[in-house]
Design a protein around this motif. Structure first.
Motif, mmCIF file in Angstrom:
data_model
loop_
_atom_site.group_PDB
_atom_site.id
_atom_site.type_symbol
_atom_site.label_atom_id
_atom_site.label_comp_id
_atom_site.label_asym_id
_atom_site.label_seq_id
_atom_site.Cartn_x
_atom_site.Cartn_y
_atom_site.Cartn_z
ATOM 1 N N VAL A 25 0.818 -1.228 0.000
ATOM 2 C CA VAL A 25 0.000 0.000 0.000
ATOM 3 C C VAL A 25 0.846 1.271 0.000
ATOM 4 O O VAL A 25 0.309 2.364 0.178
ATOM 5 C CB VAL A 25 -1.012 0.027 1.187
ATOM 6 N N THR A 26 2.117 1.129 -0.243
ATOM 7 C CA THR A 26 3.027 2.276 -0.205
ATOM 8 C C THR A 26 2.523 3.459 -1.019
ATOM 9 O O THR A 26 2.580 4.590 -0.575
ATOM 10 C CB THR A 26 4.441 1.868 -0.673
ATOM 11 N N GLY A 27 1.993 3.249 -2.197
ATOM 12 C CA GLY A 27 1.555 4.350 -3.053
ATOM 13 C C GLY A 27 0.133 4.815 -2.813
ATOM 14 O O GLY A 27 -0.318 5.751 -3.461
ATOM 15 N N ILE A 94 -9.401 4.279 4.485
ATOM 16 C CA ILE A 94 -8.454 3.267 4.941
ATOM 17 C C ILE A 94 -7.721 2.633 3.764
ATOM 18 O O ILE A 94 -8.347 2.143 2.817
ATOM 19 C CB ILE A 94 -9.198 2.171 5.750
ATOM 20 N N ALA A 95 -6.395 2.627 3.833
ATOM 21 C CA ALA A 95 -5.569 1.970 2.818
ATOM 22 C C ALA A 95 -5.267 0.525 3.212
ATOM 23 O O ALA A 95 -5.130 -0.343 2.351
ATOM 24 C CB ALA A 95 -4.262 2.727 2.619
ATOM 25 N N LEU A 96 -5.163 0.275 4.519
ATOM 26 C CA LEU A 96 -4.842 -1.065 5.011
ATOM 27 C C LEU A 96 -5.637 -1.332 6.278
ATOM 28 O O LEU A 96 -5.588 -0.541 7.228
ATOM 29 C CB LEU A 96 -3.345 -1.185 5.318
ATOM 30 N N PRO A 126 -10.083 2.673 -2.975
ATOM 31 C CA PRO A 126 -9.970 1.703 -4.063
ATOM 32 C C PRO A 126 -8.557 1.107 -4.099
ATOM 33 O O PRO A 126 -7.568 1.832 -4.044
ATOM 34 C CB PRO A 126 -10.257 2.535 -5.313
ATOM 35 N N GLY A 127 -8.499 -0.199 -4.133
ATOM 36 C CA GLY A 127 -7.210 -0.893 -4.149
ATOM 37 C C GLY A 127 -6.626 -1.123 -2.770
ATOM 38 O O GLY A 127 -5.577 -1.741 -2.638
ATOM 39 N N GLY A 128 -7.305 -0.634 -1.726
ATOM 40 C CA GLY A 128 -6.836 -0.856 -0.362
ATOM 41 C C GLY A 128 -6.839 -2.339 -0.022
ATOM 42 O O GLY A 128 -7.557 -3.130 -0.644
ATOM 43 N N LEU A 129 -6.037 -2.703 0.951
ATOM 44 C CA LEU A 129 -5.886 -4.115 1.315
ATOM 45 C C LEU A 129 -6.447 -4.412 2.695
ATOM 46 O O LEU A 129 -6.357 -3.584 3.603
ATOM 47 C CB LEU A 129 -4.412 -4.514 1.285
#
Length: 159
Positions: A25-27, A94-96, A126-129
């Motif tokens: 999720v760095t980016g 939330i990204a993670l 979108p694309g978060g884990l």
């Protein structure tokens, strides 16, 4: 497999999964969400791996190791449903997320994961884990790190 061996397998999967997801999720913009504080080991690891991200924590009670108490403004004490709705109302993104709720009764744990999934989804970028010890619904299940057996931990990407 002994319960002790099973615990080692779970802890190793948690560490490997969180490390993998933190890198992945760095980016992405967004915060981190710890669902289930317990004694704070995972929260402490997230804090170390993602020091520049705000980490929101939800749990029914605050009773971690004293070194693992989250800042008061980031700890939401109470039932997960209400706390997830509170985060959504605040506009938190939330990204993670790490899902670590569980009663220790498989059917009950699976049902709770399915019930809470629709409340987690609106928070995710979108694309978060999501790294989860329980199966969740409504997310794209993906393969996590090769070191984690598919049946030990679950990995999801938000649409």
């Amino acid at each position: 497999m002994s319960r002790l061996d099973s615990m080692r397998r779970r802890i190793t999967a948690q560490i490997d999964g969180i490390n993998w997801a933190a890198e992945a999720v760095t980016g992405l913009e967004g915060d981190v969400l710890e669902l289930g504080l317990g004694n704070g080991r995972t929260y402490d690891h997230l804090r170390e791996r993602l020091p520049h991200r705000r980490i929101w924590v939800i749990d029914r009670v605050l009773q971690p190791h004293p070194s693992c108490i989250p800042p008061a403004e980031c700890f939401l004490e109470g039932e997960a449903d209400a706390m997830l709705l509170r985060l959504a109302k605040k506009g938190v993104r939330i990204a993670l997320a790490h899902y670590d709720f569980g009663f220790g009764v498989k059917d009950k744990d699976v049902a709770e994961g399915a019930r809470l999934s629709p409340l987690i989804a609106p928070l995710m970028v979108p694309g978060g884990l999501i790294v989860s010890q329980q199966p969740l619904t409504g997310f794209d299940q993906i393969c996590g790190p090769a070191t984690v057996a598919a049946d030990r931990y679950h990995f999801y990407r938000a649409p």
